[in-house]
Design a protein around this motif. Structure first.
Motif, PDB file in Angstrom:
ATOM      1  N   ASN A 202      -1.320 -54.763  12.317  1.00 48.37           N
ATOM      2  CA  ASN A 202      -1.700 -56.233  12.011  1.00 48.37           C
ATOM      3  C   ASN A 202      -3.391 -55.727  11.394  1.00 48.37           C
ATOM      4  O   ASN A 202      -3.706 -56.307  10.580  1.00 48.37           O
ATOM      5  N   HIS A 203      -4.162 -55.299  12.642  1.00 51.20           N
ATOM      6  CA  HIS A 203      -5.348 -55.189  12.501  1.00 51.20           C
ATOM      7  C   HIS A 203      -5.977 -53.208  12.301  1.00 51.20           C
ATOM      8  O   HIS A 203      -5.358 -52.737  13.779  1.00 51.20           O
ATOM      9  N   GLN A 204      -7.022 -52.712  11.815  1.00 51.74           N
ATOM     10  CA  GLN A 204      -6.777 -51.861  12.445  1.00 51.74           C
ATOM     11  C   GLN A 204      -8.559 -52.180  11.076  1.00 51.74           C
ATOM     12  O   GLN A 204      -8.426 -52.464  11.061  1.00 51.74           O
ATOM     13  N   PHE A 205      -9.385 -50.890  12.401  1.00 51.81           N
ATOM     14  CA  PHE A 205     -10.493 -50.328  11.930  1.00 51.81           C
ATOM     15  C   PHE A 205     -10.735 -48.976  11.985  1.00 51.81           C
ATOM     16  O   PHE A 205     -10.354 -48.234  12.946  1.00 51.81           O
ATOM     17  N   LYS A 206     -11.873 -48.535  11.054  1.00 54.60           N
ATOM     18  CA  LYS A 206     -11.434 -47.200  10.724  1.00 54.60           C
ATOM     19  C   LYS A 206     -13.470 -47.194  10.463  1.00 54.60           C
ATOM     20  O   LYS A 206     -13.999 -47.610   9.828  1.00 54.60           O
ATOM     21  N   TRP A 207     -13.799 -46.089  11.026  1.00 54.45           N
ATOM     22  CA  TRP A 207     -15.022 -46.118  10.638  1.00 54.45           C
ATOM     23  C   TRP A 207     -14.951 -44.692  10.542  1.00 54.45           C
ATOM     24  O   TRP A 207     -15.045 -43.157  11.280  1.00 54.45           O
ATOM     25  N   TRP A 208     -16.453 -43.598   9.862  1.00 54.85           N
ATOM     26  CA  TRP A 208     -16.855 -42.597   9.630  1.00 54.85           C
ATOM     27  C   TRP A 208     -17.954 -41.556   9.361  1.00 54.85           C
ATOM     28  O   TRP A 208     -19.124 -42.927   9.250  1.00 54.85           O
ATOM     29  N   LEU A 209     -18.418 -40.655   9.686  1.00 52.52           N
ATOM     30  CA  LEU A 209     -19.622 -40.544   8.902  1.00 52.52           C
ATOM     31  C   LEU A 209     -19.671 -38.747   8.354  1.00 52.52           C
ATOM     32  O   LEU A 209     -18.756 -38.582   9.008  1.00 52.52           O
ATOM     33  N   GLU A 210     -20.606 -38.375   7.074  1.00 51.54           N
ATOM     34  CA  GLU A 210     -20.606 -37.662   6.518  1.00 51.54           C
ATOM     35  C   GLU A 210     -21.700 -37.203   6.036  1.00 51.54           C
ATOM     36  O   GLU A 210     -22.572 -38.090   5.842  1.00 51.54           O
TER      37      GLU A 210
END
Length: 210
Positions: A202-210
Motif C-alpha cells: 500500500n505504501h512505498q517511500f524511496k529516497w536517493w542522492l546523486e
C-alpha cells in the motif's frame, strides 16, 4: 522508417520480430512473433504537445493480441506542466509461465490492462510532481504457492483494480552537481475478493542522492 511531415508532426514506423525456443520434457517448444508499432509526435501549439504509440503483435500458431496503445498529452507554461496519459497493454503468458518444470501452467490466458494517469510537474532547482492513476487488469498472471504441495505456480487471478497516487520531489545543490530526492507512493491494488495483491505494498517511500 522515419518521416517528418512538417515541423509540428512527425512519425516513426518500427517493424520487429522475435523467435523463442525452449526444451520441455525432450520436446522442442518455439514461439514466433512479428509485429509493428507507429509512434506519433504532434506539437499542437507552442505549449501543448501530444504523443502516441500504437502497437500490434502477431504470434504464429497462437492467439493474437489486440492493438495496444500509449497516449500522452501535456501542456507546459514556463516551469509548470500538466499532463494526462491513457495506457492499454496486453501480454500472453511467457514460456516460463507455461512450461516451467514442476510449476508451469499451460491453461493460462492472456493478460489485459488499462490505466489512466493525471499529473502535474514543476521543473526547477526544486522540482516536485504529483500524479493520480486509476486502472484495471483482466486475467492478471501471478505466481503464488500451490496449496497442495507448496510449489510456486502461475495462475490467472481474475480482475484487479488499481488506483492511487505518488508524490516526488528533488532538490539540486552545489551548482546543480548534487541532487537529493524522495518519492512516496500509495497504491491500492485489489483482487476479486478485495484483498491487496501480495507483491504490491500500500505504501512505498524511496529516497536517493546523486
Amino acid at each position: 522508417l522515419i518521416q517528418e511531415i512538417n515541423p509540428k508532426l512527425d512519425y516513426q514506423i518500427n517493424l520487429f520480430g522475435d523467435v523463442q525456443k525452449a526444451l520441455v520434457s525432450n520436446r522442442d517448444i518455439d514461439r514466433k512473433l512479428f509485429g509493428g508499432a507507429l509512434l506519433l509526435n504532434y506539437q499542437l501549439t507552442k505549449n501543448w504537445k501530444v504523443n502516441g504509440v500504437f502497437r500490434k503483435e502477431f504470434y504464429v500458431n497462437e492467439n493474437d493480441l489486440p492493438f495496444t496503445l500509449d497516449l500522452n498529452s501535456s501542456y507546459q507554461v514556463h516551469k509548470n506542466k500538466v499532463y494526462g496519459r491513457f495506457y492499454k497493454n496486453a501480454r500472453i503468458p511467457t514460456l516460463n509461465d507455461l512450461y516451467w518444470v514442476n510449476g508451469g501452467n499451460t491453461n493460462l490466458k492472456s493478460e489485459f490492462s488499462k490505466t489512466v494517469y493525471l499529473g502535474f510537474k514543476h521543473l526547477a532547482k526544486w522540482s516536485y510532481s504529483f500524479e493520480l492513476f486509476k486502472g484495471n487488469i483482466d486475467q492478471m498472471i501471478q505466481w503464488t504457492p500451490n496449496a497442495e504441495n507448496g510449489l510456486w505456480q502461475p495462475e490467472n487471478i481474475g480482475f484487479v483494480n488499481r488506483e492511487g497516487f505518488n508524490v516526488e520531489s528533488t532538490y539540486k545543490i552545489v551548482n546543480d552537481k548534487i541532487k537529493v530526492g524522495g518519492l512516496y507512493a500509495f497504491v491500492e491494488a485489489t483482487d476479486n475478493h478485495g484483498y491487496q495483491l501480495i507483491y504490491t505494498p500500500n505504501h512505498q517511500f524511496k529516497w536517493w542522492l546523486e
